[in-house]
Motif scaffolding. Sequence first.
Motif, PDB file in Angstrom:
ATOM      1  N   LEU A  77      -1.249  -2.822  -7.752  1.00 14.45           N
ATOM      2  CA  LEU A  77      -0.163  -2.707  -6.781  1.00 14.45           C
ATOM      3  C   LEU A  77       0.562  -4.035  -6.584  1.00 14.45           C
ATOM      4  O   LEU A  77       1.767  -4.058  -6.336  1.00 14.45           O
ATOM      5  N   TYR A  78      -0.169  -5.141  -6.721  1.00 15.56           N
ATOM      6  CA  TYR A  78       0.453  -6.447  -6.547  1.00 15.56           C
ATOM      7  C   TYR A  78       1.038  -7.007  -7.848  1.00 15.56           C
ATOM      8  O   TYR A  78       2.067  -7.685  -7.824  1.00 15.56           O
TER       9      TYR A  78
ATOM     10  N   GLY B  32      -1.538   9.070  -6.176  1.00 22.15           N
ATOM     11  CA  GLY B  32      -0.159   9.365  -6.559  1.00 22.15           C
ATOM     12  C   GLY B  32       0.533   8.228  -7.287  1.00 22.15           C
ATOM     13  O   GLY B  32       1.751   8.047  -7.169  1.00 22.15           O
ATOM     14  N   LEU B  33      -0.210   7.461  -8.076  1.00 24.32           N
ATOM     15  CA  LEU B  33       0.339   6.324  -8.811  1.00 24.32           C
ATOM     16  C   LEU B  33       0.455   6.690 -10.289  1.00 24.32           C
ATOM     17  O   LEU B  33      -0.450   6.440 -11.088  1.00 24.32           O
ATOM     18  N   GLU B  34       1.565   7.289 -10.666  1.00 29.40           N
ATOM     19  CA  GLU B  34       1.742   7.817 -12.022  1.00 29.40           C
ATOM     20  C   GLU B  34       1.755   6.712 -13.075  1.00 29.40           C
ATOM     21  O   GLU B  34       1.202   6.876 -14.163  1.00 29.40           O
ATOM     22  N   GLU B  35       2.392   5.592 -12.778  1.00 31.66           N
ATOM     23  CA  GLU B  35       2.449   4.517 -13.765  1.00 31.66           C
ATOM     24  C   GLU B  35       1.067   3.916 -13.998  1.00 31.66           C
ATOM     25  O   GLU B  35       0.709   3.557 -15.121  1.00 31.66           O
ATOM     26  N   LEU B  36       0.264   3.812 -12.957  1.00 27.97           N
ATOM     27  CA  LEU B  36      -1.104   3.321 -13.122  1.00 27.97           C
ATOM     28  C   LEU B  36      -1.905   4.272 -14.005  1.00 27.97           C
ATOM     29  O   LEU B  36      -2.742   3.828 -14.803  1.00 27.97           O
ATOM     30  N   LYS B  37      -1.671   5.558 -13.893  1.00 29.43           N
ATOM     31  CA  LYS B  37      -2.336   6.516 -14.773  1.00 29.43           C
ATOM     32  C   LYS B  37      -1.989   6.240 -16.228  1.00 29.43           C
ATOM     33  O   LYS B  37      -2.848   6.281 -17.113  1.00 29.43           O
ATOM     34  N   ARG B  38      -0.714   5.949 -16.495  1.00 32.33           N
ATOM     35  CA  ARG B  38      -0.300   5.671 -17.875  1.00 32.33           C
ATOM     36  C   ARG B  38      -0.945   4.391 -18.404  1.00 32.33           C
ATOM     37  O   ARG B  38      -1.364   4.337 -19.572  1.00 32.33           O
ATOM     38  N   VAL B  39      -1.035   3.375 -17.546  1.00 32.40           N
ATOM     39  CA  VAL B  39      -1.669   2.120 -17.949  1.00 32.40           C
ATOM     40  C   VAL B  39      -3.143   2.349 -18.263  1.00 32.40           C
ATOM     41  O   VAL B  39      -3.663   1.890 -19.288  1.00 32.40           O
TER      42      VAL B  39
ATOM     43  N   LEU C 263       0.823  -1.209   0.000  1.00 37.06           N
ATOM     44  CA  LEU C 263       0.000   0.000   0.000  1.00 37.06           C
ATOM     45  C   LEU C 263       0.858   1.261   0.000  1.00 37.06           C
ATOM     46  O   LEU C 263       0.514   2.264  -0.639  1.00 37.06           O
ATOM     47  N   CYS C 264       1.979   1.220   0.722  1.00 35.94           N
ATOM     48  CA  CYS C 264       2.805   2.417   0.909  1.00 35.94           C
ATOM     49  C   CYS C 264       3.590   2.824  -0.333  1.00 35.94           C
ATOM     50  O   CYS C 264       4.318   3.823  -0.300  1.00 35.94           O
ATOM     51  N   HIS C 265       3.455   2.077  -1.425  1.00 36.25           N
ATOM     52  CA  HIS C 265       4.001   2.576  -2.686  1.00 36.25           C
ATOM     53  C   HIS C 265       3.177   3.760  -3.190  1.00 36.25           C
ATOM     54  O   HIS C 265       3.598   4.484  -4.081  1.00 36.25           O
ATOM     55  N   SER C 266       2.001   3.921  -2.611  1.00 32.26           N
ATOM     56  CA  SER C 266       1.158   5.081  -2.881  1.00 32.26           C
ATOM     57  C   SER C 266       1.392   6.131  -1.808  1.00 32.26           C
ATOM     58  O   SER C 266       1.258   5.837  -0.620  1.00 32.26           O
TER      59      SER C 266
END
Length: 270
Positions: A111-112, A168-175, A72-75
């Motif tokens: 995240l996983y 704050g998950l920039e890579e998820l936004k790109r996906v 979770l803390c990667h966010s």
Amino acid sequence: MFSKESFSKSRRSKGKSSFREHAVSKNRHERSMRKLPTDAEANPLGSTLTSSIITLVVGREQRLFAAHEDVLCHSPFFQAACRGQFMEATSKRITLPDEEPEIFSSVLEYLYKGDYYPRLVHNKRRNSWEIETGTGGTGSVESTVYHHGVDGELLKDTVIYCTAEKYGLEELKRVALRKQGLQSGIQCSTILSSARYAYANTPDTDSKLRAHYLALIIRSRSTFKRSGTMQLEMQAGGSQLFFDLFVALCNHVDDVASIAGSPRSVRTHH
């Protein structure tokens, strides 16, 4: 009566699709606790999956999810939540009443595993990215999701993009943005409601998702011009979306006029 056109050339039965999507969602909701991935599953974010378990209470129905704290803390959002008063210290529980469980499930899956269903797959023969197909053979599996906040259907990838912005998950936004660009067969009304949602849930400095919708409407302008939904939306007004669309259309016309008036173009006509 206004017609309900789709911007896709191939018309699809939205009623059947929506029923199937709700059925899938309902079956998922019946599980009270999300099963955690095992340590053997690949975790692209490099977590050892040995940290404490956080319980998350999501949505109006208070669905329960469980996740490792270090995942979770990667966010930045959850990092602050786990270290602040947002989390109940004794029970290690975080409550997210305004989130949609289906969307949060996708975020947790990302995240996983680094992606969420339906996954992006690379077509080596065409050297292009595609959305994995479901058992029904369609490339738009679960393309929409019911959102309680707007009391209607929205494009799932748009809601995930906006949720990733908040977390704050920039890579998820790109996906999510790449997947959204591969969707087709969505009704005009869904596109417009999703565009409004995108404008309401992204900052002015984040123009990528907004630009996607402007370009989509311009490309499908002949369909939207006949859309009663579009007519009612524009008559109602009151949204930055439509001024941006006006500017984008003007720029598009200017570009076409510039190409038509270029010396090379003139010589070609002569």
